[in-house]
Design an enzyme around this catalytic site. Structure first.
Site, mmCIF file in Angstrom:
data_model
loop_
_atom_site.group_PDB
_atom_site.id
_atom_site.type_symbol
_atom_site.label_atom_id
_atom_site.label_comp_id
_atom_site.label_asym_id
_atom_site.label_seq_id
_atom_site.Cartn_x
_atom_site.Cartn_y
_atom_site.Cartn_z
ATOM 1 N N ASP A 67 5.954 3.945 14.691
ATOM 2 C CA ASP A 67 4.952 3.097 13.960
ATOM 3 C C ASP A 67 5.641 1.603 13.891
ATOM 4 O OD1 ASP A 67 7.337 3.772 12.670
ATOM 5 O OD2 ASP A 67 6.254 4.758 10.970
ATOM 6 N N ASN A 136 7.037 11.450 0.185
ATOM 7 C CA ASN A 136 5.542 12.138 -0.067
ATOM 8 C C ASN A 136 5.384 13.045 0.989
ATOM 9 O OD1 ASN A 136 5.055 10.196 1.624
ATOM 10 N ND2 ASN A 136 3.648 9.164 0.319
ATOM 11 N N HIS A 138 4.994 11.879 4.242
ATOM 12 C CA HIS A 138 4.558 11.298 5.394
ATOM 13 C C HIS A 138 5.385 11.191 6.495
ATOM 14 C CE1 HIS A 138 6.484 7.095 4.068
ATOM 15 N NE2 HIS A 138 7.050 7.306 5.297
ATOM 16 N N GLU A 143 0.226 8.811 5.554
ATOM 17 C CA GLU A 143 0.449 8.786 4.283
ATOM 18 C C GLU A 143 -0.470 10.061 3.853
ATOM 19 O OE1 GLU A 143 2.626 7.305 2.542
ATOM 20 O OE2 GLU A 143 2.650 5.200 2.757
HETATM 21 C C1 GLP Z 1 9.657 4.781 6.904
HETATM 22 C C2 GLP Z 1 9.195 5.428 8.221
HETATM 23 C C3 GLP Z 1 9.050 6.799 8.672
HETATM 24 C C4 GLP Z 1 10.327 7.555 7.996
HETATM 25 C C5 GLP Z 1 10.452 7.068 6.450
HETATM 26 C C6 GLP Z 1 11.630 7.888 5.770
HETATM 27 O O1 GLP Z 1 8.313 5.224 6.022
HETATM 28 N N1 GLP Z 1 7.961 4.807 8.928
HETATM 29 O O2 GLP Z 1 8.958 7.041 10.055
HETATM 30 O O3 GLP Z 1 10.409 8.743 8.248
HETATM 31 O O4 GLP Z 1 10.491 5.791 6.188
HETATM 32 O O5 GLP Z 1 12.765 6.927 5.889
HETATM 33 P P1 GLP Z 1 14.117 7.331 5.386
HETATM 34 O O6 GLP Z 1 14.718 8.218 6.655
HETATM 35 O O7 GLP Z 1 14.768 6.048 5.327
HETATM 36 O O8 GLP Z 1 14.076 8.168 4.301
#
Ligand code: GLP
Length: 241
Positions: A67, A136, A138, A143
């Site tokens: 992304d 959440n 995702h 989402e």
């Molecule tokens: C962002 C990214 C996701 C990732 C998520 C969790 O939203 N788009 O790909 O998994 O954050 O991040 P973290 O690993 O910092 O909790």
């Protein structure tokens, strides 16, 4: 679904890095799906160490990131382009022309998402997709929704995600409201999916995702259906089970 229990974040990162390096050793021209966020940083650090020792060579690999924020140029220090170069790409030998991320600077969403899906297809699909998970549930930026989004698309980020990601920006107003993300179908088509989850704050959503019903309200729950899904979680993240 295979669940691997790790002691802590470092142990989780080393175990995941082992799987990725085995993938690259077994198939030097692997197509790797990569992720951002704090969860995979330890994996990238470990892979860089092994690369520097000569234990793993990324020279034949192609990468596709999950992304990118819509509206951020690659040189913006909060873009995922920037994150990936700083945390991984600049330290290893993946040829620049085989590094792929959605282009956040391309504001024509339909055109950009089509281009990205076509590029994944032309590369022969993803061999191993690395994932973290949002609070959440995702994955990428898919989402919670009424249905599973299929291909690469543009999403409106939820308040929870904007809130969780504001720590990286000067203020909440600077957090982009939209992003381009691979869809659920894109992710599910990967031959292997490797997810890393760490920390107590993810314990409840981990339980919901993998021990609850499969529902687009918890996007990660679809991974229960993937034929080759490996979850590596630390003890804190598994503490609600
Ligand atoms: C962002 C990214 C996701 C990732 C998520 C969790 O939203 N788009 O790909 O998994 O954050 O991040 P973290 O690993 O910092 O909790």
């Amino acid at each position: 679904m295979k669940i691997i229990r790790a002691k802590d974040y470092n142990d989780m990162s080393r175990k995941a890095a082992n799987i990725i390096s085995a993938q690259v050793i077994l198939k030097p021209d692997s197509v790797l799906g990569l992720a951002t966020g704090s969860s995979p940083i330890g994996i990238y650090e470990q892979l860089i160490k092994w690369y520097n020792k000569g234990d793993v060579d990324f020279g034949g690999c192609t990468t596709f990131n999950l992304d990118e924020y819509r509206g951020l140029t690659p040189d913006h220090d909060q873009s995922y382009h920037y994150f990936m170069h700083k945390n991984f790409f600049d330290a290893v030998n993946i040829p620049a022309e085989r590094i792929n991320l959605p282009d956040g600077a391309q504001l024509d969403a339909e055109r950009e998402c089509k281009r990205y899906d076509a590029a994944i297809k032309a590369a022969g699909g993803i061999d191993l997709q690395l994932l973290g998970m949002g609070l959440n549930g995702h994955i990428g930026f898919n989402e919670p929704n009424d249905e599973f989004d299929k291909e690469t698309h543009c999403v409106d980020l939820t308040e929870m995600t904007i809130e969780a990601n504001k720590r990286f920006f000067n203020s909440i107003d600077e957090v982009p409201r939209q992003a381009y993300t691979m869809g659920i179908a894109t992710i599910m088509r990967a031959k292997c999916v490797l997810m890393v989850v760490s920390g107590k704050d993810k314990a409840e959503i981990l339980k919901k995702s993998f021990f609850g019903p499969i529902t687009p309200q918890v996007p990660a729950s679809i991974l229960q259906l993937h034929p080759n899904f490996v979850l590596i979680a630390d003890e804190d993240a598994l503490s609600a089970l």
